[in-house]
Structure formats: structure tokens, C-alpha cells
Design an enzyme around this catalytic site. Sequence first.
Site, PDB file in Angstrom:
ATOM      1  CE  LYS A  69      -4.159  -1.671   2.379  1.00  0.00           C
ATOM      2  NZ  LYS A  69      -5.051  -1.320   3.494  1.00  0.00           N
ATOM      3  CG  ASP A 106      -8.293   1.108   3.946  1.00  0.00           C
ATOM      4  OD1 ASP A 106      -9.097   0.232   3.569  1.00  0.00           O
ATOM      5  OD2 ASP A 106      -7.072   0.904   4.023  1.00  0.00           O
TER       6      ASP A 106
HETATM    7  P1  NAP Z   1       0.661  -1.157  11.007  1.00  0.00           P
HETATM    8  O1  NAP Z   1       0.799   0.037  10.126  1.00  0.00           O
HETATM    9  O2  NAP Z   1       1.735  -2.180  11.041  1.00  0.00           O
HETATM   10  O3  NAP Z   1       0.438  -0.594  12.510  1.00  0.00           O
HETATM   11  C1  NAP Z   1       0.355  -1.492  13.581  1.00  0.00           C
HETATM   12  C2  NAP Z   1      -0.068  -0.777  14.870  1.00  0.00           C
HETATM   13  O4  NAP Z   1      -0.206  -1.770  15.887  1.00  0.00           O
HETATM   14  C3  NAP Z   1       0.952   0.251  15.373  1.00  0.00           C
HETATM   15  O5  NAP Z   1       0.293   1.293  16.041  1.00  0.00           O
HETATM   16  C4  NAP Z   1       1.767  -0.595  16.364  1.00  0.00           C
HETATM   17  O6  NAP Z   1       2.359   0.161  17.408  1.00  0.00           O
HETATM   18  C5  NAP Z   1       0.674  -1.468  16.965  1.00  0.00           C
HETATM   19  N1  NAP Z   1       1.243  -2.697  17.523  1.00  0.00           N
HETATM   20  C6  NAP Z   1       1.659  -3.778  16.832  1.00  0.00           C
HETATM   21  N2  NAP Z   1       2.135  -4.724  17.697  1.00  0.00           N
HETATM   22  C7  NAP Z   1       2.021  -4.197  18.936  1.00  0.00           C
HETATM   23  C8  NAP Z   1       2.344  -4.668  20.234  1.00  0.00           C
HETATM   24  N3  NAP Z   1       2.894  -5.892  20.422  1.00  0.00           N
HETATM   25  N4  NAP Z   1       2.087  -3.887  21.297  1.00  0.00           N
HETATM   26  C9  NAP Z   1       1.532  -2.654  21.120  1.00  0.00           C
HETATM   27  N5  NAP Z   1       1.213  -2.140  19.929  1.00  0.00           N
HETATM   28  C10 NAP Z   1       1.456  -2.900  18.839  1.00  0.00           C
HETATM   29  O7  NAP Z   1      -0.667  -1.970  10.680  1.00  0.00           O
HETATM   30  P2  NAP Z   1      -2.023  -1.365  10.062  1.00  0.00           P
HETATM   31  O8  NAP Z   1      -1.981  -1.475   8.595  1.00  0.00           O
HETATM   32  O9  NAP Z   1      -2.272  -0.038  10.698  1.00  0.00           O
HETATM   33  O10 NAP Z   1      -3.114  -2.453  10.550  1.00  0.00           O
HETATM   34  C11 NAP Z   1      -3.526  -2.540  11.911  1.00  0.00           C
HETATM   35  C12 NAP Z   1      -4.684  -3.540  11.998  1.00  0.00           C
HETATM   36  O11 NAP Z   1      -5.821  -3.050  11.314  1.00  0.00           O
HETATM   37  C13 NAP Z   1      -4.360  -4.901  11.374  1.00  0.00           C
HETATM   38  O12 NAP Z   1      -4.876  -5.896  12.215  1.00  0.00           O
HETATM   39  C14 NAP Z   1      -5.120  -4.869  10.055  1.00  0.00           C
HETATM   40  O13 NAP Z   1      -5.502  -6.163   9.633  1.00  0.00           O
HETATM   41  C15 NAP Z   1      -6.337  -4.046  10.443  1.00  0.00           C
HETATM   42  N6  NAP Z   1      -6.989  -3.395   9.296  1.00  0.00           N
HETATM   43  C16 NAP Z   1      -8.302  -3.690   9.065  1.00  0.00           C
HETATM   44  C17 NAP Z   1      -8.967  -3.077   8.031  1.00  0.00           C
HETATM   45  C18 NAP Z   1     -10.420  -3.394   7.807  1.00  0.00           C
HETATM   46  O14 NAP Z   1     -10.907  -3.190   6.689  1.00  0.00           O
HETATM   47  N7  NAP Z   1     -11.129  -3.857   8.816  1.00  0.00           N
HETATM   48  C19 NAP Z   1      -8.308  -2.150   7.198  1.00  0.00           C
HETATM   49  C20 NAP Z   1      -6.961  -1.866   7.470  1.00  0.00           C
HETATM   50  C21 NAP Z   1      -6.307  -2.503   8.530  1.00  0.00           C
HETATM   51  P3  NAP Z   1       3.847   0.802  17.225  1.00  0.00           P
HETATM   52  O15 NAP Z   1       3.652   2.079  16.476  1.00  0.00           O
HETATM   53  O16 NAP Z   1       4.305   0.984  18.615  1.00  0.00           O
HETATM   54  O17 NAP Z   1       4.659  -0.225  16.457  1.00  0.00           O
END
Ligand code: NAP
Length: 275
Positions: A69, A106
Site C-alpha cells: 500500500k 479505507d
Molecule cells: P501497522 O501500520 O503495522 O500498525 C500497527 C499498529 O499496531 C501500530 O500502532 C503498532 O504500534 C501497533 N502494535 C503492533 N504490535 C504491537 C504490540 N505488540 N504492542 C503494542 N502495539 C502494537 O498496521 P495497520 O496497517 O495499521 O493495521 C492494523 C490492523 O488493522 C491490522 O490488524 C489490520 O488487519 C487491520 N486493518 C483492518 C482493516 C479493515 O478493513 N477492517 C483495514 C486496514 C487494517 P507501534 O507504532 O508501537 O509499532
Amino acid sequence: MTAPLLKAGVMGWPIEHSLSPKLHFYWLQKYNIQGSYLPIAVAPEQLGVVLKTLYLQGYSGVNLTVPHKEAALQIVDHVDHNALRIGAVNTVVVREDGTLEGRNTDAYGFTQNLLSAGYKSNGKPAVILGAGGAARAAIVALLDMGVASIRILNRTLDKAEVLVEEFGSELSVHALNDKAALKDVSLLVNATSLGLKGQPPLVIDLQHLPKDALVTDMVYAPLMTDLLKQAEARGNKIVDGLGMLLHQARPAFEAFFGVDPDVTPELRRYVLGDA
Ligand code: NAP
């Protein structure tokens, strides 16, 4: 003369887990459209080359998922306003002249999912857990809905500070375990990957969360996350993350196949494998 087959798909690495082919297939059948929507495994280093061949291969466009993305922003020829603000492209549309337009649906999907649950901020703040790509889409959506202030709770505070610099003073930064930040809010959003199958659980104390706040989780595998169970058990209204996934696909389907499709309970059951 029969109409040409409209071609689209979703690119990721890996791609087997994606629900998008099933979702788009349902709509292609429902609206009797001569089209295809395929999962396409594309390694990160191949993305540029593969996107540049879409026009020659007769594609209307593709969706992008992890890890493409952000990289696609630098590859496409045109970037729409929301993709720029979110910093990521989830839909690539092939224009008639063969150039590629990067869009991001999104924020739209997130907004529609909240509206389907009757969300109104009533001038109260919202809390977003997380500061990654999903959080950025939620920020754009909530700012556009006129939510007055957004509290970002994240493990890495520096990443949340960057969001304040970018999006403005409506945002404030808090530690991920700051339970007092849940006071007086109208909405709690989990935009971290915590609680996702295979990831650590999301551990959160909801004691200060108002009972009339809506709770949503972007994680949809499992559909009923621990956060949603916990919130529902104390009387909060909840809305799961599948709705966001279904709604974000609508503008993409319309761009690829020319029909604005419906999100219905039957579609949800079908995508979940219950229909
Ligand atoms: P991302 O950019 O990798 O961001 C991950 C986030 O989770 C960051 O804020 C990270 O914190 C936090 N995190 C990860 N592991 C952690 C841990 N062990 N302890 C505390 N915080 C933690 O991922 P993303 O693309 O934003 O996606 C996040 C979620 O949303 C995923 O599960 C994805 O599948 C879901 N999602 C769903 C949709 C939908 O249509 N429903 C759309 C998009 C995404 P740090 O900044 O501290 O690393």
C-alpha cells in the site's frame, strides 16, 4: 457483440488469506457482470513492473494489500486526495490513457461502518489505539466527519507525535495504557494489530469508557475480538471490523465494474462462510 470481460484483482505478498476475491465474486454474480477478480501474488520488488503492465493486460484496476500500500504511492502516475493524506494506496485504477491512479477507500469504509452503527460524535472526542496505516485512515475519516478531537494511544509515542504534526492540533498523544484518556469519549477504535489471530492480545482497562461510547475493532479475524466482547459485556454498542472491509471494497468495485454494490447481511454471511 458481447461486452469485453472486465478484469480486476488484488495484489499482496502473500495473498491467499485475502477475502477480497470472494467478496468481489459475490457482487459479480449478483449484478450479472462479465468480469473476473483474481488474487495475484506479487513480491515487493516486482510491484512496479507488474502495475505498469496492467493496461496492456486489459485490467480495469487492482486492489493492494500488505505490503504494497505505501510503496504504490511512488509508482502510480496520479494520487487522489485521500491516498495522499493516508499515505497509502489500496485501489489502483487504470485510466483510459493507460496511466495509473492511486486511491484509498479505507477512510470511506471506516466511515460507512460507523454510520451503519448510528455513530454520532455529539461534540465528544474519539480515541484511536494505534498509529499505523489503519489509524491514519481512521484519523482522516473522523476529521472529515467533524470529530472535534482525537486522542491517539500508541506504544511508540514518536509515531503518534508524527501524526499530530501532520494532521494538526485536533490530535493528542497518549500512552497505550492511559486509561484516563477514555473519559468522555464517543468512540473507541482499535487500529493496532493487537488481538489479531497470531498476534498478542489487546489488554485494556475500559473502566473510564462512557457506556454510550461506540466501540469498533479494525481486526476482523477473529470477528468477535476480546475488545468487542469486553465492551459488549459492559453495555457498550459495538461494530466489528468486517463492515469496514466490505464498505471499503464498494468504491473499488464501482471503479472496476461500473456498479455501486450493496453491503447486505447476506453478503456478510457469504464472506464469513455461513451462507
Ligand atoms: P501497522 O501500520 O503495522 O500498525 C500497527 C499498529 O499496531 C501500530 O500502532 C503498532 O504500534 C501497533 N502494535 C503492533 N504490535 C504491537 C504490540 N505488540 N504492542 C503494542 N502495539 C502494537 O498496521 P495497520 O496497517 O495499521 O493495521 C492494523 C490492523 O488493522 C491490522 O490488524 C489490520 O488487519 C487491520 N486493518 C483492518 C482493516 C479493515 O478493513 N477492517 C483495514 C486496514 C487494517 P507501534 O507504532 O508501537 O509499532
